[in-house]
Design an enzyme around this catalytic site. Structure first.
Site, PDB file in Angstrom:
ATOM      1  N   ASP A 446      -0.908   1.281  -5.047  1.00 60.18           N
ATOM      2  CA  ASP A 446      -0.792   0.351  -3.926  1.00 60.18           C
ATOM      3  C   ASP A 446      -0.319  -1.021  -4.405  1.00 60.18           C
ATOM      4  O   ASP A 446      -0.325  -1.328  -5.610  1.00 60.18           O
ATOM      5  CB  ASP A 446      -2.172   0.252  -3.250  1.00 60.18           C
ATOM      6  CG  ASP A 446      -2.079  -0.101  -1.780  1.00 60.18           C
ATOM      7  OD1 ASP A 446      -1.020  -0.540  -1.328  1.00 60.18           O
ATOM      8  OD2 ASP A 446      -3.112   0.066  -1.087  1.00 60.18           O
ATOM      9  N   ASP A 511       0.775   2.160   7.353  1.00 60.36           N
ATOM     10  CA  ASP A 511      -0.671   2.152   7.585  1.00 60.36           C
ATOM     11  C   ASP A 511      -1.012   2.501   9.023  1.00 60.36           C
ATOM     12  O   ASP A 511      -2.187   2.600   9.363  1.00 60.36           O
ATOM     13  CB  ASP A 511      -1.256   0.770   7.257  1.00 60.36           C
ATOM     14  CG  ASP A 511      -1.653   0.673   5.796  1.00 60.36           C
ATOM     15  OD1 ASP A 511      -1.595   1.689   5.092  1.00 60.36           O
ATOM     16  OD2 ASP A 511      -2.028  -0.438   5.359  1.00 60.36           O
TER      17      ASP A 511
HETATM   18  C1  DGJ Z   1      -3.195  -0.585   1.897  1.00 60.69           C
HETATM   19  C2  DGJ Z   1      -2.799   0.861   2.030  1.00 60.69           C
HETATM   20  O1  DGJ Z   1      -1.592   0.963   2.724  1.00 60.69           O
HETATM   21  C3  DGJ Z   1      -3.925   1.617   2.698  1.00 60.69           C
HETATM   22  O2  DGJ Z   1      -3.553   2.946   2.926  1.00 60.69           O
HETATM   23  C4  DGJ Z   1      -5.156   1.525   1.851  1.00 60.69           C
HETATM   24  O3  DGJ Z   1      -4.938   2.203   0.634  1.00 60.69           O
HETATM   25  C5  DGJ Z   1      -5.519   0.077   1.605  1.00 60.69           C
HETATM   26  N1  DGJ Z   1      -4.416  -0.677   1.112  1.00 60.69           N
HETATM   27  C6  DGJ Z   1      -6.662  -0.027   0.624  1.00 60.69           C
HETATM   28  O4  DGJ Z   1      -6.952  -1.317   0.307  1.00 60.69           O
END
Ligand code: DGJ
Length: 710
Positions: A446, A511
């Site tokens: 991430d 997301d």
């Molecule tokens: C951003 C990601 O896009 C999410 O899926 C998740 O992993 C969060 N970060 C976790 O902090």
């Protein structure tokens, strides 16, 4: 040699590269016959001077360097202490391979070298261009700007399609008509970004999914970029893409070079979907690792929207058991397993399993997951640190920033300068230790903030260096743990470009797990990326990001056409919905090879619908999705004209999702032909040319049709 000529299955590239002249793009388009010479095309391109402008038509070049004296466009800007800014590159040498070529240029006056490398992939027709600038002078050279290449494209490309968005709304398309002057998209976020996907299309006004000319250009780069389309006063059109450089960021010492990121381009005279098929072929055959291509993509369970930071081994084990029962094949433990990371205020950087949350370590959970026959995956955000962390307390000087300027608040975290060896070594060691200690096969990598102030310890800008360091770190982890797949995630889909895909295995698309949003986001992403690398998860009924309530039938249909996963609390879902989900997973697995290896055909529909299909390469099978996003204005929707089938073959047609679906006010064609049951056989010609009357359906319904050649 006056022309570099490359041929692919359906297109020809001609670079004008006469010795002593500046190289330029002479022709890129439908295949020219062998009898057509470069000279002929060049003679047909002769232009005149005009009153009010230069007495000769100014030549365009791949670099559009200052020495050309062009009044509007400059693609390369460099100087040595305010001098040597007016380079004019002349071809010194041309080398050709069977599908590649190199044009080496020099400017003796400013003592610079510029080299272009072209590859025209024979099978896909994808064109790759990279360029390298070298300082042969005795003093350092400051490079302010360098487009990888400036490409003159046909003036008939009147439309620009840009890709934009925001968090949870990635891959939006904006189609505008070109005007005089410049269309510019700039990204200074230090990552690929949500708001400016590094790609654009240039098309004729009537180009659609199945017909018309289009050029697609993608910059394979996960950092700052500048994309331009310039319409000159003389009518010519130049598209240029390159990394965007900050002041002083690239200073070349004598003998040093700057290598641009690659442009990945494609041309189609059969519409947008055909263009996407070329990009998909490139990603599949040139970027993805063959061993990962060969392995079916396991269905995921991701813990994020189920538990967020509330980790508890027993609960996670229960989720894993439930997931395995549904047919899930990989369990991914998201954010919250390490250091003091009980929320997003602390702990980033401390990549040690939290003893408070996992008193016996991660071992029991990993064993439980693997014991259920699933693979284990885990989340990292290596490039970041919370100020409230042991790492930051020990090494506050490891972060990027500008002296005397406060950090921009951004998810309570700072960016580590991973271009420093000591930092990269630390991160590698931590990741390596976790992978060595556990049977982990997947990393969700991430990256959740912009590089607002990308200054290093010495005060110089490190944005380009950071991207190279990221690629190097990914490669280092990969070569130490080749069995581990890596997902590129950045607050959803803010790092989903073809640069990072050369170092990773899939992307997190967004997301937003809201199926309606996802239909649009996944469609946008599909312009460049094939379905098997797009993480597509079934989220909770009550979507966390949008607050909408969406049926399981719709959520599952939306996720199952990509790399399918789940991201909901299985312990609180209703049993009926879980049973439906289990069927959807089985359906995905049944058609996974087709979905992950077939060719995309997006369909043009009325705005309230979205439709697309995946057709097997040998046209023996297809799966089409037709989605009713909102209500219809008319009593019934129109016809669905399938695409990509073999006109001469017959296909068995059936509705495979939702299970047992009944039209409102049945019988519709679905019931009359028993498409949800035994199905019916039709010719490819009838299915594509006459099309099938669609049933009326409620908004937020997604029908999946399967076709099998008989
Ligand atoms: C951003 C990601 O896009 C999410 O899926 C998740 O992993 C969060 N970060 C976790 O902090």
């Amino acid at each position: 040699m006056h022309h570099l000529r490359l041929e692919a299955v359906d297109c020809t590239l001609l670079i004008a590269c006469a010795p002593g002249a500046s190289p330029s793009l002479l022709y890129w388009g439908p295949k020219l016959g062998d009898h057509v010479s470069g000279e002929e095309v060049e003679r047909l391109s002769l232009r005149q001077g005009m009153h009010g402008v230069a007495d000769v038509s100014l030549p365009l070049s791949l670099a559009m360097e200052a020495g050309l004296g062009h009044p509007m466009v400059q693609g390369l800007a460099a100087h040595r202490d305010g001098k040597d800014w007016g380079s004019l590159f002349r071809v010194a040498k041309v080398e050709t391979g069977s599908h590649s070529g190199k044009v080496v240029c020099r400017d003796e006056q400013t003592r610079l070298g510029l080299e272009y490398n072209f590859v025209l992939e024979p099978d896909s027709g994808v064109l790759r261009i990279a360029s390298t600038l070298t300082n042969y002078g005795a003093a350092p050279l400051d490079l302010n700007e360098m487009a990888t290449a400036c490409l003159e494209l046909p003036q008939s490309m009147t439309d620009i399609i840009g890709f934009t968005g925001r968090w949870t709304q990635e891959f939006g398309r904006e189609r505008i008509t070109r005007t005089s002057g410049s269309y510019v998209r700039e990204n200074r976020s230090g990552r690929t970004s949500h708001f400016s996907y590094p790609a654009l299309l240039l098309a004729t006004a009537d180009t659609n999914e199945s017909a018309g000319e289009v050029y697609g250009l993608h910059l394979a780069w996960s950092g700052n970029h500048r994309l331009r389309v310039d319409t000159l006063t003389d009518g010519r059109l130049i598209a240029s893409l390159g990394a965007l450089l900050f002041p002083g960021e690239i200073r070349l010492a004598p003998g040093e070079s700057y290598a641009s990121p690659e442009i990945i381009g494609a041309y189609s005279d059969r519409g947008f979907s055909a263009l996407s098929r070329k990009f998909h072929q490139h990603v599949r055959s040139r970027l993805l690792r063959p061993e990962m291509r060969a392995k079916p993509r396991p269905v995921h369970y991701n813990t994020w929207e189920a538990v967020y930071f509330d980790h508890d081994t027993e609960k996670l084990k229960q989720l894993a058991t439930k997931a395995a029962d549904l047919g899930v094949e990989r369990f991914v433990l998201d954010d919250g397993w390490f250091g003091a990371r009980r929320n997003d205020l602390a702990g980033l950087g401390d990549w040690v399993v939290s003893e408070a949350v996992y008193p016996e370590g991660l071992g029991p959970l990993v064993d439980h997951v693997t014991g259920l026959g699933m693979e284990m995956g885990i989340w990292f955000e290596p490039e970041m640190v919370n100020p409230d962390s042991d790492l930051y307390r020990a090494h506050p000087d490891w972060v990027l920033g500008v002296e005397g300027v406060d950090q921009v608040p951004f998810r309570t975290q700072y960016v580590l300068d991973i271009s420093r060896k000591v930092v990269a070594d630390y991160l590698f060691d931590r990741i390596d230790a976790v992978l060595r200690d556990h049977d982990i096969r997947y990393i969700k990598w991430d990256m959740n903030r912009d590089l607002s102030h990308p200054g290093g310890l010495d005060g110089a800008v490190r944005a380009v260096a950071q991207v190279h360091a990221l690629y190097a770190l990914l490669d280092r982890v990969r070569s130490a743990h080749p069995q581990v797949e890596i997902e590129s995630c950045s607050s959803g889909g803010a790092r989903a470009d073809m640069g990072v895909l050369a170092h990773s295995d899939r992307v997190w698309t967004s997301d937003s797990n809201d199926a309606l949003d996802r239909q649009n986001i996944q469609r946008g992403a599909s312009f460049f990326l094939p379905p098997e690398i797009l993480g597509c998860h079934v989220g909770p009924a009550h979507c966390h990001v949008t607050g909408r309530r969406i049926s399981m039938a719709m959520r599952a249909a939306t996720a199952l056409t990509g790399h399918m996963g789940l991201e909901l609390n299985l312990l609180t879902e209703r049993e009926a919905e879980l049973a439906q989900l289990k069927s959807a997973i089985a359906l995905h697995k049944r058609h996974r090879t087709l979905l992950h290896d077939g060719e995309i055909y997006r369909l043009d529909t009325a705005p309230q619908h979205l439709a697309s299909g995946i057709v097997a390469r040998d046209k023996s099978e297809a799966l089409f999705s037709f989605c009713y996003m909102t209500g219809d204005q008319h009593v019934l929707p129109g016809r669905l004209q399938f695409a990509g089938l073999d006109l001469a073959r017959s296909y068995h047609l059936s509705l495979i999702w939702p299970e047992g679906w009944q039209a409102v006010k049945a019988p519709s064609l679905i019931e009359k032909l028993d498409l949800s049951g035994a199905g019916a056989v039709f010719s490819g010609a009838a299915l594509m040319q006459a099309g099938m009357q669609l049933p009326h359906a409620q908004p937020e319904t997604c029908l999946l049709f399967h076709l099998k050649a008989v």
